[in-house]
Design an enzyme around this catalytic site. Structure first.
Site, PDB file in Angstrom:
ATOM      1  CB  SER A 142      -9.457 -37.407 -55.868  1.00  0.00           C
ATOM      2  OG  SER A 142      -9.086 -38.002 -57.097  1.00  0.00           O
ATOM      3  CE1 TYR A 155      -4.032 -36.120 -55.370  1.00  0.00           C
ATOM      4  CE2 TYR A 155      -5.432 -37.878 -56.204  1.00  0.00           C
ATOM      5  CZ  TYR A 155      -5.170 -36.529 -56.027  1.00  0.00           C
ATOM      6  OH  TYR A 155      -6.062 -35.592 -56.516  1.00  0.00           O
TER       7      TYR A 155
END
Ligand code: NAD
Length: 260
Positions: A142, A155
């Site tokens: 990401s 995350y």
């Protein structure tokens, strides 16, 4: 073309994983799909991909938060006389909260699915790739594998971790036909992000449409979402011979997010 190669795409019942599975099938790779969802809908997707692209497509329902289920999935693939040539570690979840309020159970779940599952699947896939001296491991990290945002501790930690794992796997296999790379998407309008848009609208009193524009504009200079189709084509490139010497990179496709 990836004719005859077998691609396992984790979390491919939705969003980015489904987009990548479609792009690989278009190149004639056979598929192992994985992820949660309504069984009838998953079967519809599986059969649709197989007939649209003329490939074999199997479905494995392994819960990737459980290492023994990952091992069992690879054992079932081997029992069919097959082996994974292309592994796309894509399954992921999100939880948004400040560190001091982050539920421990959510931290554990995000790390298990977004990071540890990639380690377990990779260690299961590598021996057969090494035997055949060809393989592709594509980790869906990401923009949050490169930079941070508030309220996403688990995350961001998992995505930075998977970028590190990518480099180690690339280096350990550098003299082989096995490459390992990460893709770092910016915002992609999938169910994972729709939940964040809905929460933002509820908190701010904006409409869902206003919250969607605000979310993408805040981080992404292009002010446009990345699509699963675009990410699928990048994965196809990483699987191609042209990418033989692309090793250990964290490749952003983020509308300029991490260029800032
Ligand atoms: P999504 O919610 O649409 O899809 C997630 C997939 O993972 C689904 O198929 C789901 O069933 C599966 N999954 C979740 N938990 C699982 C488990 N325990 N075992 C097996 N499968 C499981 O999300 P998405 O946006 O397509 O995200 C896919 C990946 O892309 C994730 O790793 C995410 O972090 C990453 N990503 C997404 C964005 C974005 O903006 N959407 C941006 C950057 C990175």
């Amino acid at each position: 073309m990836l004719t005859g190669k077998l691609a396992l795409v984790t979390g491919s019942t939705s969003g980015i994983g489904l987009g990548i599975a479609r792009a690989l099938a278009r190149q004639r790779a056979n598929l192992v799909l994985n992820g949660f969802g309504d069984p009838a809908e998953i079967e519809h997707q599986r059969a649709g991909l197989a007939s649209e692209f003329g490939v074999e497509a199997h479905y494995e329902g392994a819960d990737l938060s459980k290492p023994d289920e990952i091992e069992a999935m690879f054992a079932r693939i081997a029992a069919r006389g097959a082996a994974v040539d292309i592994l796309v570690n894509n399954a992921g979840i999100q939880h948004v909260a400040r560190v001091e309020r982050f539920p421990t159970e959510r931290w554990d779940a995000v790390i298990a699915i977004n990071l540890s599952a990639a380690f377990h699947a990779t260690r299961c896939a590598l021996p057969a790739m090494q035997q055949r001296n060809w393989g592709r491991v594509v980790n869906i990290a990401s923009a949050h594998g490169l930079v941070a945002s508030v309220e996403k501790a688990a995350y961001v930690a998992a995505k930075h971790g998977i970028v590190g794992l990518t480099k180690v796997v690339a280096l350990e296999n550098a003299r082989t036909g096995i490459t390992c790379n990460a893709i770092c998407p910016g915002w992609v309008l999938t169910p994972l992000v729709q939940k964040q848009i809905d929460a933002r609208a509820a908190q701010s009193g904006q409409t869902v449409q206003q919250a969607k524009i605000a979310l993408v504009s805040e981080k992404q200079p292009s002010q446009e979402f990345v699509t699963p189709e675009q990410l699928g084509e990048l994965a196809v490139f990483l699987c191609s011979p042209a990418a033989d010497q692309v090793r250990g990179v964290a490749w952003a496709m983020d509308g300029g997010w991490t260029a800032q």
